[in-house]
Design a protein around this motif. Structure first.
Motif, PDB file in Angstrom:
ATOM      1  N   LYS A  24       0.685  -1.249  -0.288  1.00 26.39           N
ATOM      2  CA  LYS A  24      -0.027  -0.076  -0.124  1.00 26.39           C
ATOM      3  C   LYS A  24       1.022   1.173  -0.118  1.00 26.39           C
ATOM      4  O   LYS A  24       0.654   2.257  -0.855  1.00 26.39           O
ATOM      5  CB  LYS A  24      -0.944  -0.101   1.332  1.00 26.39           C
ATOM      6  CG  LYS A  24      -2.091  -1.081   1.250  1.00 26.39           C
ATOM      7  CD  LYS A  24      -3.024  -0.392   0.181  1.00 26.39           C
ATOM      8  CE  LYS A  24      -4.467  -1.205   0.495  1.00 26.39           C
ATOM      9  NZ  LYS A  24      -5.409  -0.530  -0.514  1.00 26.39           N
ATOM     10  N   ASN A  25       1.778   1.158   1.035  1.00 26.76           N
ATOM     11  CA  ASN A  25       2.701   2.402   0.783  1.00 26.76           C
ATOM     12  C   ASN A  25       3.434   2.833  -0.381  1.00 26.76           C
ATOM     13  O   ASN A  25       3.906   3.942  -0.704  1.00 26.76           O
ATOM     14  CB  ASN A  25       3.714   2.348   2.041  1.00 26.76           C
ATOM     15  CG  ASN A  25       3.022   2.246   3.295  1.00 26.76           C
ATOM     16  OD1 ASN A  25       2.013   2.940   3.521  1.00 26.76           O
ATOM     17  ND2 ASN A  25       3.663   1.913   4.465  1.00 26.76           N
ATOM     18  N   GLU A  28       0.467   3.122  -3.240  1.00 26.56           N
ATOM     19  CA  GLU A  28      -0.488   4.086  -3.253  1.00 26.56           C
ATOM     20  C   GLU A  28      -1.872   3.902  -4.187  1.00 26.56           C
ATOM     21  O   GLU A  28      -2.372   4.813  -4.638  1.00 26.56           O
ATOM     22  CB  GLU A  28      -0.279   5.820  -3.259  1.00 26.56           C
ATOM     23  CG  GLU A  28       0.836   6.189  -2.586  1.00 26.56           C
ATOM     24  CD  GLU A  28       1.256   7.626  -2.659  1.00 26.56           C
ATOM     25  OE1 GLU A  28       0.524   8.420  -3.055  1.00 26.56           O
ATOM     26  OE2 GLU A  28       2.275   8.021  -1.861  1.00 26.56           O
ATOM     27  N   GLU A  30      -5.694   2.978  -5.071  1.00 27.50           N
ATOM     28  CA  GLU A  30      -6.998   3.565  -4.589  1.00 27.50           C
ATOM     29  C   GLU A  30      -7.484   2.818  -3.590  1.00 27.50           C
ATOM     30  O   GLU A  30      -7.642   1.721  -3.503  1.00 27.50           O
ATOM     31  CB  GLU A  30      -7.774   4.020  -5.763  1.00 27.50           C
ATOM     32  CG  GLU A  30      -8.374   2.797  -6.425  1.00 27.50           C
ATOM     33  CD  GLU A  30      -9.050   3.404  -7.834  1.00 27.50           C
ATOM     34  OE1 GLU A  30     -10.003   3.831  -7.613  1.00 27.50           O
ATOM     35  OE2 GLU A  30      -8.482   3.242  -9.060  1.00 27.50           O
ATOM     36  N   GLY A 138       1.730   2.658  -9.892  1.00 26.38           N
ATOM     37  CA  GLY A 138       2.609   2.745  -8.480  1.00 26.38           C
ATOM     38  C   GLY A 138       3.986   2.685  -9.054  1.00 26.38           C
ATOM     39  O   GLY A 138       4.553   3.160  -9.858  1.00 26.38           O
TER      40      GLY A 138
END
Length: 208
Positions: A24-25, A28, A30, A138
């Motif tokens: 996730k980091n 990023e 949605e 990403g």
């Protein structure tokens, strides 16, 4: 050329979800998109195990076979990527994938799926600029000579990534020494010098 693969060692996964957070980091993505997730099998039983699951970048990827718009394609290094500009949100790839890797935001009107998203092995995707690539797909850590952040951040090295042969050799070494001495935690080659297990997160794309 290296053929890039993931492998999750169920004997080492502690279900910390560090790989999920790292993904996730790094990318990023949605809201509603989960490129990587931890799945627990036989929950509550003595045989309970957890594994980290994402796109496995299959050699004969069924998602590529069923896509009507050629959204999905495979690179020379075996990484399966997708072109969001070609996606029509039909969902065929989701039904074909045995790992549930393709994700859809599900925020469109009248149940429209929206553009498909999935794990890219942190290899980005087709775009004209780096900024556009990051916005759509990403991080592109592979171009930077790095491995996917999920594997880099795994605290127990349960999730490893890199060249398929190297990953297989590491797992074979673990199986041979599991239950003996340090269980291959602090060495890769028993016949050679001691090597830190941190080297398992090395850059597998680097040519020696």
């Amino acid at each position: 050329m290296a053929t890039m693969k993931f492998m999750c060692d169920a004997e080492r996964c502690i279900e910390c979800n560090g790989c999920v957070t790292a993904c996730k980091n790094a990318n990023e993505v949605e809201w509603g998109i989960q490129r990587r997730r931890v799945v627990t099998l036989n929950d509550g039983e003595p045989t309970e195990v957890s594994i980290s699951v994402a796109c496995m970048h299959c050699d004969d990827a069924p998602c590529i076979a069923v896509c009507p718009t050629e959204t999905l394609f495979k690179r020379d290094d075996g990484i399966v990527l997708h072109d969001k500009d070609q996606c029509i949100g039909c969902g065929y790839c989701l039904y074909a994938c045995p790992f549930g890797a393709p994700q859809f935001p599900g925020t469109e009107a009248f149940g429209e799926r929206g553009k498909m998203d999935k794990c890219t092995f942190c290899a980005g995707g087709p775009a004209d600029t780096k900024e556009e690539e990051y916005e759509k797909y990403g991080a592109n850590r592979i171009d930077e000579g790095k491995l996917p952040l999920c594997a880099e951040m795994c605290s127990t090295k349960a999730l490893i990534a890199g060249d398929a042969q190297t990953v297989a050799d590491i797992f074979r070494q673990r199986v041979v020494h599991r239950g003996h001495e340090d269980g291959a935690w602090s060495s890769v080659d028993r016949a050679g010098p001691q090597t830190s297990m941190d080297t398992l997160a090395y850059d597998a794309t680097r040519q020696e």
